[in-house]
Motif scaffolding. Structure first.
Motif, short mmCIF file in Angstrom:
data_model
loop_
_atom_site.label_atom_id
_atom_site.label_comp_id
_atom_site.label_asym_id
_atom_site.label_seq_id
_atom_site.Cartn_x
_atom_site.Cartn_y
_atom_site.Cartn_z
N ASP A 557 0.83 -1.15 0.15
CA ASP A 557 0.09 0.17 -0.35
C ASP A 557 0.95 1.01 0.28
OD1 ASP A 557 -1.35 -2.26 0.81
OD2 ASP A 557 -2.82 -0.75 2.25
N ALA A 558 1.56 0.82 1.00
CA ALA A 558 3.15 2.71 1.24
C ALA A 558 3.08 2.40 -0.23
CB ALA A 558 3.78 2.21 2.06
N LEU A 559 4.29 1.36 -0.66
CA LEU A 559 4.76 1.44 -2.06
C LEU A 559 3.83 2.60 -3.31
CD1 LEU A 559 6.85 -1.54 -2.46
CD2 LEU A 559 7.64 1.07 -2.74
N THR A 560 2.71 2.25 -3.12
CA THR A 560 1.64 2.13 -4.12
C THR A 560 1.28 3.43 -3.95
OG1 THR A 560 0.90 -0.26 -4.06
CG2 THR A 560 -0.55 1.70 -5.61
N TYR A 561 0.66 4.17 -3.02
CA TYR A 561 0.73 5.48 -2.70
C TYR A 561 1.47 6.67 -3.21
CZ TYR A 561 -3.86 3.97 -1.30
OH TYR A 561 -4.93 2.60 -1.76
N TRP A 562 2.86 6.11 -2.34
CA TRP A 562 4.35 6.72 -3.28
C TRP A 562 4.44 6.69 -4.60
CZ3 TRP A 562 8.80 5.08 -5.35
CH2 TRP A 562 9.99 6.00 -5.57
N VAL A 563 4.07 5.86 -5.22
CA VAL A 563 3.78 5.92 -6.83
C VAL A 563 3.12 6.75 -7.19
CG1 VAL A 563 3.44 4.47 -9.39
CG2 VAL A 563 4.75 3.60 -6.74
N LEU A 564 1.80 6.91 -6.62
CA LEU A 564 1.04 7.18 -6.97
C LEU A 564 1.24 9.12 -7.02
CD1 LEU A 564 -1.96 8.08 -8.11
CD2 LEU A 564 -2.73 7.44 -5.51
N ASP A 565 1.58 9.19 -6.27
CA ASP A 565 1.68 10.49 -6.01
C ASP A 565 2.92 11.50 -7.14
OD1 ASP A 565 1.09 12.71 -3.95
OD2 ASP A 565 3.62 12.72 -2.82
N LEU A 566 4.05 10.41 -6.60
CA LEU A 566 5.17 10.50 -7.53
C LEU A 566 4.45 10.57 -9.10
CD1 LEU A 566 9.03 9.12 -6.92
CD2 LEU A 566 7.53 11.31 -6.67
N ALA A 567 3.87 9.41 -9.67
CA ALA A 567 3.17 9.92 -11.00
C ALA A 567 2.84 10.89 -11.54
CB ALA A 567 2.83 8.30 -11.18
N ILE A 568 1.70 11.52 -9.91
CA ILE A 568 1.07 12.88 -10.43
C ILE A 568 2.02 14.27 -10.59
CG2 ILE A 568 -0.55 14.31 -9.15
CD1 ILE A 568 -2.35 11.93 -7.34
N THR A 569 2.51 14.33 -9.82
CA THR A 569 3.77 14.92 -9.89
C THR A 569 4.18 15.53 -11.28
OG1 THR A 569 4.21 14.46 -7.57
CG2 THR A 569 5.79 16.39 -9.04
N ALA A 570 4.29 14.10 -11.56
CA ALA A 570 4.88 13.83 -13.29
C ALA A 570 4.11 14.17 -14.09
CB ALA A 570 6.11 12.61 -13.70
N ALA A 571 2.93 13.65 -14.09
CA ALA A 571 2.04 14.17 -15.21
C ALA A 571 1.58 15.93 -14.92
CB ALA A 571 0.63 13.29 -14.86
N LEU A 572 1.78 15.40 -14.11
CA LEU A 572 1.26 17.91 -13.55
C LEU A 572 2.15 18.37 -14.46
CD1 LEU A 572 -0.41 17.94 -9.83
CD2 LEU A 572 -1.71 18.44 -12.22
N ALA A 573 3.71 18.01 -14.20
CA ALA A 573 3.91 18.74 -14.45
C ALA A 573 4.35 18.73 -16.56
CB ALA A 573 5.58 18.12 -14.39
N LEU A 574 4.42 17.27 -16.64
CA LEU A 574 4.56 17.20 -18.22
C LEU A 574 2.94 17.18 -19.08
CD1 LEU A 574 5.72 13.55 -18.53
CD2 LEU A 574 6.58 15.42 -19.46
N ASN A 575 1.32 17.85 -18.22
CA ASN A 575 0.71 17.82 -19.05
C ASN A 575 0.73 19.72 -18.96
OD1 ASN A 575 -1.83 16.65 -20.29
ND2 ASN A 575 -0.70 14.82 -17.57
N ALA A 576 1.48 20.36 -18.32
CA ALA A 576 1.54 21.76 -18.29
C ALA A 576 2.68 22.56 -19.69
CB ALA A 576 2.02 21.96 -16.97
#
Ligand code: C2E
Ligand code: CA
Ligand code: CA
Length: 753
Positions: A557-576
């Motif tokens: 669980d911890a790993l998944t939410y860590w991945v989710l959080d980083l992936a969201i950061t990356a997605a926000l930056a790239l979509n910008a």
């Protein structure tokens, strides 16, 4: 001792001895002797002749006197008068008879019979009158009997009023006093063969009368001679017993320990043979048991011909009890080693040594319980048997063992690892065709646990393969190899919790991104987030391995939410940066049915204000999902919240086409196994082409992963595949590398415009 009495052997022996003390074996011994003597007959000796008085007029003392007179002329060795003497009618005739008797001297004797079995008293034995017998010897005939009053034995002498009378058999055999105890007749003597002469023949001077010379003549028939039960012949005139008794005494030995003790020597012999058989294997075992059975049946018979009386009954009882206990144990054992389907179970495999040079394989059939639940009870074993047949056909194993639930195990030749894995993959392909049970068809899928540790014992190997199979099932992997070295990793796994925390903190655990390309527009359109761990001492750890361990350690669980959080950061930056950029993350099957999954995902997107449709959740194999309805509900909810759902590794696991229709999804990722050989395998081409067509028909987009060759990419493009991912297009890289390539691809595209 107590230990010994707990064995089947000890219990049988003890029970037998108790029964022997109660003489419970007598009926058996009786049946044995009765049958034996019916079948083992021999003629009576010629030395004793019966002279039967058949003429009524001879039934007087005068008549008897005449017969004795004529008999004397034939010079018999001895005459025994077996009759109640016909005296008291005429004193002169009686005196004549006494004179005739007297003239025989010691060559005449009288028989006094007890006509009742087991009665040696003077009430049963009437002694002949002294006025006739004079000084002639009086012999007694009296028999002991068994529980149904068959004659069994007789004493050498009988005491009446303080005088010892020799018994007839002892006298006939020439055995005189001095012996205590009993002797046993030779019942093989066939009463019908005792030489006989009728008194009228003697009177008429018939030629056969000359046979009397030198013989012992028993004069009989003066009154009704009592009949006694005789083994093998039922009621027989008692005189036959006297003759058989004499034959018994003439045998080389005359030995008996009586009915109870007499059965112990055979018991000892048989017990010895059985105890040898118990400890032997193969033909020795068989030989020992055959010898035990044979001894019980034959040894008493053989010894009896030598005059030694050992009864078989106790040994029979022992064999009976022991045999019954063993059969019962065998049956119990068989039941214990058989599964409900009638196939031998895993215990049966673990119980025996596994042949040298063998691998142990356990296959677990996904959704086995679900399949059974939809089948009537009587088809359950058919289902198991069908699976076992399929496995046997594919693996070449003789015996397939069936464990509880969908586990099937066998041992097979150990091939080199690569070959063995290929072989199991082939076996797995056999299960691509649905099972047809009764009138219903079922799609199944099979996972393997493989144990190659020859040095370990059978139970350990079977357990290891079993654990590995379960692991393969829960991780959606085709094959899980059990390595003994993994046992050594246990401490590392136990401290994984702390290590993951540490790895996340110091950056040993990081997130890689692998680009995905839009094939229609020929541009980078997204990425898959893939976790990485560069362990300071262990080096890079493959995500497959450590995700499995994280799942086991409850850290997924911890790993998944860590991945989710980083992936969201990356997605926000790239979509910008402009055009839509789709970010994929992997969701472990272990998490799909968790109650807090939807809340955590929706929290994350709300907190970071990202449009959930920019995130694709990849889910794999769902056979290991414990709570299917909950998983379906979660996925539906996530989709309603706007997340895109992708079915990962399509075509390998549970992800059959039928299942695709049930699951709410937007995208389908064709596994790289099919992509890899696209250039060379027409079969894979057909599969991929059909999958693409079908997916499109169901409103799904298609991603092909694992593209390493330009020709593969060209084929996929021609097939109408939407997106592509693979080393050819870009390896998993750090975020900054991804950002750089993405920027470059954007400016290239802008340049082209
Ligand atoms: P996957 O989801 O099927 O990921 C694709 C795997 O294929 C990745 O392996 C990727 O490096 C590899 N791959 C991509 N293109 C090619 C190619 O052209 N050729 C070859 N030979 N391989 C290619 P990786 O990164 O080792 O990941 C293995 C598996 O670990 C993933 O399989 C996924 O099931 C799991 N995984 C990785 N990251 C995560 C994560 O964050 N969460 C969860 N739950 N699982 C993850
Ligand atoms: Ca994936
Ligand atoms: Ca995949």
């Amino acid at each position: 001792m107590r230990q010994f009495l707990r064995t089947s052997f000890g219990i049988s022996l003890l029970a037998t001895l108790l029964l022997a003390m109660m003489a419970a074996g007598e009926p058996l011994a009786h049946g044995y002797w009765n049958m034996l003597f019916k079948n083992l007959q021999r003629p009576a000796p010629a030395s004793t002749v019966l002279l039967t008085i058949d003429d009524q007029k001879n039934l007087t003392s005068a008549g008897l006197t005449e017969i004795l007179g004529r008999l004397r002329l034939r010079m018999p060795r001895r005459v025994l008068i077996d009759a109640a003497l016909p005296v008291g009618e005429n004193a002169a005739d009686d005196a004549g008879l006494a004179r005739e008797v007297h003239s025989y001297g010691s060559d005449i004797a009288f028989i006094a019979r007890s006509d009742k079995i087991d009665n040696f008293g003077k009430d049963a034995i009437i002694l002949p009158p002294r006025q006739i017998t004079g000084n002639a010897e009086v012999l007694v005939s009296a028999w002991r009997g068994n529980f149904v009053l068959y004659a069994v034995s007789a004493p050498y002498a009988v005491d009446i009023d303080g005088h010892k009378y020799s018994t007839v058999s002892a006298a006939l055999a020439g055995v005189r006093s001095g012996f205590e105890g009993d002797y046993y007749p030779d019942f093989r003597v066939d009463p019908a063969t005792i030489p006989r002469l009728a008194s009228h023949e003697l009177v008429a001077g018939a030629a056969s009368a000359s046979n009397l010379t030198g013989r012992t003549v028993i004069v009989t028939g003066l009154n009704k001679s009592p009949s006694i039960l005789y083994f093998g012949h039922s009621y027989t005139p008692a005189v036959a017993l006297d003759i058989a008794g004499a034959e018994g005494l003439k045998a080389p030995f005359s030995l008996s320990f009586g009915p109870r003790l007499g059965s112990l020597p055979i018991l000892a012999l048989v017990a010895l043979l059985v105890s040898f058989g118990r400890r032997s294997r193969g033909w020795r075992k068989v030989a020992a048991y055959v010898a035990a059975l044979g001894s019980v049946a034959l040894v008493p018979a053989l010894l009896r011909t030598q005059g030694i009386v050992f009864a078989p009954d106790t040994a029979f009882i022992f064999l009976g009890i022991y045999g019954t206990i063993r059969l019962w144990q065998k049956r119990a054992r068989r039941i214990q080693l058989t599964s409900a389907s009638g196939l031998p179970n895993l215990l049966a495999l673990a119980n025996n040594p596994i042949a040298v040079g063998s691998d142990v394989v356990v296959a677990v059939v996904a959704r086995y319980e679900e399949i059974l639940a939809t089948l009537p009870q009587d088809l359950h074993s058919e289902c198991a048997r069908q699976i076992a047949r399929r496995i046997a056909a594919g693996s070449g194993a003789d015996t397939i063992y069936h464990g509880d639930g969908g586990h099937f195990a066998w041992a097979e030749e150990a091939r080199p690892l690569e070959m063995q894995l290929d072989h199991l993959e082939g076996l797995r392909a056999l299960f691509a065709a649905p099972l047809l049970i009764g009138t219903r068809t079922f799609d199944t899928n099979i996972h393997f646990g493989l144990d190659r540790n020859e040095g370990l014992d059978s139970p350990t190997r079977v357990n290891s393969a079993l654990a590995s199979a379960n692991e393969a099932l829960s991780n959606g992997r085709a094959i899980e190899l059990f390595e003994a070295s993994r046992l050594a990793e246990a401490p590392w796994e136990l401290s994984l919790h702390a290590r993951i925390e540490e790895g996340l903190r110091n950056g040993d655990i990081w997130l890689a991104f692998q680009p995905q390309w839009n094939l229609k527009e020929n541009r980078m359109c997204g990425a898959e987030a893939l976790i990485r761990w560069n362990h300071p001492t262990r080096g890079p750890i493959a995500p497959d391995a450590f995700i499995l361990q994280a799942e086991r350690a409850g850290r997924i669980d911890a790993l998944t939410y860590w991945v989710l959080d980083l992936a969201i950061t990356a997605a926000l930056a790239l979509n910008a940066r402009g055009p839509r950029f789709q970010m994929s993350i992997n969701l472990s099957a272990q998490m799909v049915d968790k109650p807090d999954l939807v809340a955590n995902f929706s929290d994350a997107v709300r907190r970071r204000s990202i449009d959930p449709s920019l995130l694709t959740i990849e889910i794999t194999e769902t056979s290991s999902v414990r709570n299917r309805p909950a998983a379906c509900q979660n996925l539906t909810r996530l989709r309603e919240l706007g997340f895109r759902l992708s079915i990962d590794d399509f075509g390998t696991g549970e992800a059959s086409l039928a299942y695709l229709a049930d699951l709410p999804s937007d995208e389908l990722k064709i596994d790289r196994r099919f992509i890899d050989r696209l250039g060379t395998s027409p079969r894979d081409q057909a599969i991929v082409a059909n999958t693409i067509t079908l997916a499109h028909a169901l409103g799904q987009t298609v991603v092909a992963e694992g593209i390493e060759r330009p020709e593969t990419l060209a084929i996929l493009q021609s097939m109408g595949c939407d997106y592509a991912q693979g080393y050819l297009l870009g390896r998993p890289v750090t975020y900054s590398d991804l950002e750089r390539t993405y920027a470059a691809s954007l400016s290239r595209a802008a340049g082209q415009v």
